[in-house]
Motif scaffolding. Structure first.
Motif, PDB file in Angstrom:
ATOM      1  N   PHE A 112     -84.670 -15.708  -2.674  1.00 31.36           N
ATOM      2  CA  PHE A 112     -84.795 -14.851  -3.851  1.00 31.36           C
ATOM      3  C   PHE A 112     -85.294 -13.457  -3.456  1.00 31.36           C
ATOM      4  O   PHE A 112     -84.705 -12.444  -3.839  1.00 31.36           O
ATOM      5  CB  PHE A 112     -85.760 -15.506  -4.851  1.00 31.36           C
ATOM      6  N   TYR A 113     -86.378 -13.403  -2.674  1.00 27.15           N
ATOM      7  CA  TYR A 113     -86.943 -12.107  -2.282  1.00 27.15           C
ATOM      8  C   TYR A 113     -86.057 -11.382  -1.273  1.00 27.15           C
ATOM      9  O   TYR A 113     -85.935 -10.155  -1.308  1.00 27.15           O
ATOM     10  CB  TYR A 113     -88.369 -12.272  -1.754  1.00 27.15           C
ATOM     11  N   GLU A 114     -85.415 -12.125  -0.383  1.00 33.92           N
ATOM     12  CA  GLU A 114     -84.517 -11.494   0.588  1.00 33.92           C
ATOM     13  C   GLU A 114     -83.305 -10.899  -0.118  1.00 33.92           C
ATOM     14  O   GLU A 114     -82.931  -9.750   0.139  1.00 33.92           O
ATOM     15  CB  GLU A 114     -84.073 -12.512   1.641  1.00 33.92           C
ATOM     16  N   LEU A 115     -82.709 -11.656  -1.016  1.00 31.74           N
ATOM     17  CA  LEU A 115     -81.492 -11.219  -1.691  1.00 31.74           C
ATOM     18  C   LEU A 115     -81.745 -10.098  -2.697  1.00 31.74           C
ATOM     19  O   LEU A 115     -81.027  -9.103  -2.736  1.00 31.74           O
ATOM     20  CB  LEU A 115     -80.834 -12.406  -2.401  1.00 31.74           C
ATOM     21  N   VAL A 118     -98.878 -12.861 -11.811  1.00 33.34           N
ATOM     22  CA  VAL A 118     -97.844 -11.851 -11.987  1.00 33.34           C
ATOM     23  C   VAL A 118     -97.867 -10.967 -10.749  1.00 33.34           C
ATOM     24  O   VAL A 118     -98.914 -10.409 -10.396  1.00 33.34           O
ATOM     25  CB  VAL A 118     -98.095 -10.998 -13.254  1.00 33.34           C
ATOM     26  N   LEU A 119     -96.743 -10.868 -10.079  1.00 27.99           N
ATOM     27  CA  LEU A 119     -96.599  -9.979  -8.938  1.00 27.99           C
ATOM     28  C   LEU A 119     -96.041  -8.671  -9.471  1.00 27.99           C
ATOM     29  O   LEU A 119     -94.894  -8.609  -9.932  1.00 27.99           O
ATOM     30  CB  LEU A 119     -95.654 -10.590  -7.898  1.00 27.99           C
ATOM     31  N   ASN A 120     -96.863  -7.619  -9.466  1.00 23.99           N
ATOM     32  CA  ASN A 120     -96.460  -6.310  -9.986  1.00 23.99           C
ATOM     33  C   ASN A 120     -95.819  -5.498  -8.877  1.00 23.99           C
ATOM     34  O   ASN A 120     -96.446  -5.273  -7.836  1.00 23.99           O
ATOM     35  CB  ASN A 120     -97.674  -5.560 -10.531  1.00 23.99           C
ATOM     36  N   PHE A 149     -90.076  -4.552 -16.772  1.00 29.09           N
ATOM     37  CA  PHE A 149     -89.504  -5.832 -17.186  1.00 29.09           C
ATOM     38  C   PHE A 149     -89.986  -6.907 -16.214  1.00 29.09           C
ATOM     39  O   PHE A 149     -90.469  -6.611 -15.125  1.00 29.09           O
ATOM     40  CB  PHE A 149     -87.972  -5.771 -17.216  1.00 29.09           C
ATOM     41  N   GLY A 150     -89.836  -8.148 -16.625  1.00 32.78           N
ATOM     42  CA  GLY A 150     -90.287  -9.240 -15.784  1.00 32.78           C
ATOM     43  C   GLY A 150     -89.239 -10.318 -15.598  1.00 32.78           C
ATOM     44  O   GLY A 150     -88.438 -10.605 -16.490  1.00 32.78           O
ATOM     45  N   VAL A 190     -92.405 -11.855 -11.688  1.00 36.81           N
ATOM     46  CA  VAL A 190     -92.265 -10.624 -10.912  1.00 36.81           C
ATOM     47  C   VAL A 190     -92.018  -9.508 -11.924  1.00 36.81           C
ATOM     48  O   VAL A 190     -90.999  -9.492 -12.609  1.00 36.81           O
ATOM     49  CB  VAL A 190     -91.100 -10.719  -9.905  1.00 36.81           C
ATOM     50  N   TYR A 191     -93.001  -8.608 -12.041  1.00 39.32           N
ATOM     51  CA  TYR A 191     -92.942  -7.518 -13.015  1.00 39.32           C
ATOM     52  C   TYR A 191     -92.612  -6.225 -12.279  1.00 39.32           C
ATOM     53  O   TYR A 191     -93.375  -5.761 -11.432  1.00 39.32           O
ATOM     54  CB  TYR A 191     -94.280  -7.394 -13.745  1.00 39.32           C
ATOM     55  N   CYS A 192     -91.457  -5.640 -12.601  1.00 35.98           N
ATOM     56  CA  CYS A 192     -90.993  -4.398 -11.976  1.00 35.98           C
ATOM     57  C   CYS A 192     -91.203  -3.267 -12.979  1.00 35.98           C
ATOM     58  O   CYS A 192     -90.748  -3.362 -14.117  1.00 35.98           O
ATOM     59  CB  CYS A 192     -89.516  -4.505 -11.632  1.00 35.98           C
ATOM     60  N   TYR A 193     -91.878  -2.211 -12.546  1.00 38.42           N
ATOM     61  CA  TYR A 193     -92.218  -1.138 -13.483  1.00 38.42           C
ATOM     62  C   TYR A 193     -92.283   0.208 -12.777  1.00 38.42           C
ATOM     63  O   TYR A 193     -92.408   0.292 -11.555  1.00 38.42           O
ATOM     64  CB  TYR A 193     -93.570  -1.417 -14.146  1.00 38.42           C
ATOM     65  N   HIS A 194     -92.183   1.257 -13.582  1.00 35.65           N
ATOM     66  CA  HIS A 194     -92.535   2.597 -13.120  1.00 35.65           C
ATOM     67  C   HIS A 194     -93.444   3.222 -14.181  1.00 35.65           C
ATOM     68  O   HIS A 194     -93.359   2.887 -15.358  1.00 35.65           O
ATOM     69  CB  HIS A 194     -91.311   3.468 -12.803  1.00 35.65           C
ATOM     70  N   PRO A 195     -94.357   4.093 -13.744  1.00 40.05           N
ATOM     71  CA  PRO A 195     -95.301   4.701 -14.688  1.00 40.05           C
ATOM     72  C   PRO A 195     -94.610   5.659 -15.655  1.00 40.05           C
ATOM     73  O   PRO A 195     -93.639   6.323 -15.307  1.00 40.05           O
ATOM     74  CB  PRO A 195     -96.272   5.472 -13.791  1.00 40.05           C
ATOM     75  N   ILE A 196     -95.141   5.702 -16.853  1.00 42.36           N
ATOM     76  CA  ILE A 196     -94.783   6.700 -17.858  1.00 42.36           C
ATOM     77  C   ILE A 196     -96.098   7.172 -18.478  1.00 42.36           C
ATOM     78  O   ILE A 196     -97.160   6.593 -18.227  1.00 42.36           O
ATOM     79  CB  ILE A 196     -93.834   6.138 -18.942  1.00 42.36           C
TER      80      ILE A 196
END
Length: 138
Positions: free
Chosen positions: A21-24, A68-70, A105-106, A115-121
Motif C-alpha cells: 500500500f505505502y510503496e504503491l 491517524v498518520l498525518n 482527506f483520509g 492516513v490523513y493527507c492535508y495541506h495548510p490553509i
C-alpha cells in the motif's frame, strides 16, 4: 539533547499488504527489511519521513486502531485525484477545508491506520487563537 528524527511502528499481521500500500500509493521504499520488520521511507516526503511495520512478535500486540498518520503534502487535491479518482482507494474522511487550518482527506491502510493527507490553509477566525508561535528557532 536533540531529537534527530521520529517514526512510528505499526505492529500488523498484514505487513506485506500494508507495505505494498505505502510503496504503491506513497512512493515508499524500504531502507531496512529483515522480513518481520521493515522501515519504509516515504519517497515523496522530501524530509525522510518513515513508517515502520512489524509482524506481531512475542510481547507485542497487533495494532488495534485509533491512530491517524498525518501526511503534510504539497497539494491535497492532487493527492486525492491520484489516490481516489485514479487509484480507486476508498475515502474515510472526505476532501474538504477544515476551519482549524487544513484542507485534507483520509484513507485507511490495510492495517487499519487512518492516513490523513492535508495541506495548510488559513484557519477560520475562531481557530487562530489556538496557534502557538514557535519561538524555538528564533
Amino acid at each position: 539533547m536533540t531529537i534527530n528524527s521520529a517514526s512510528v511502528t505499526f505492529v500488523t499481521p498484514k505487513l506485506e499488504e500494508t507495505r505494498r500500500f505505502y510503496e504503491l500509493h506513497f512512493g515508499a521504499r524500504p531502507v531496512f527489511d529483515c522480513g518481520w520488520y521493515v522501515v519504509l521511507r516515504l519517497a515523496e516526503s522530501g524530509s525522510g519521513a518513515e513508517v515502520c511495520l512489524m509482524e506481531p512478535r512475542e510481547g507485542t500486540a497487533p495494532f488495534s486502531g485509533g491512530a491517524v498518520l498525518n501526511l503534510h503534502v504539497s497539494d491535497a487535491d492532487g493527492m486525492y485525484d491520484r489516490l481516489v479518482n485514479k487509484a480507486g482507494l476508498t475515502v474515510l474522511i472526505p476532501l474538504e477545508d477544515h476551519p482549524w487550518g487544513d484542507r485534507g482527506f483520509g484513507l485507511q491502510d490495510p492495517s487499519g491506520v487512518t492516513v490523513y493527507c492535508y495541506h495548510p490553509i488559513a484557519p477560520a477566525r475562531e481557530f487562530r487563537k489556538y496557534f502557538i508561535e514557535d519561538d524555538q528557532d528564533q
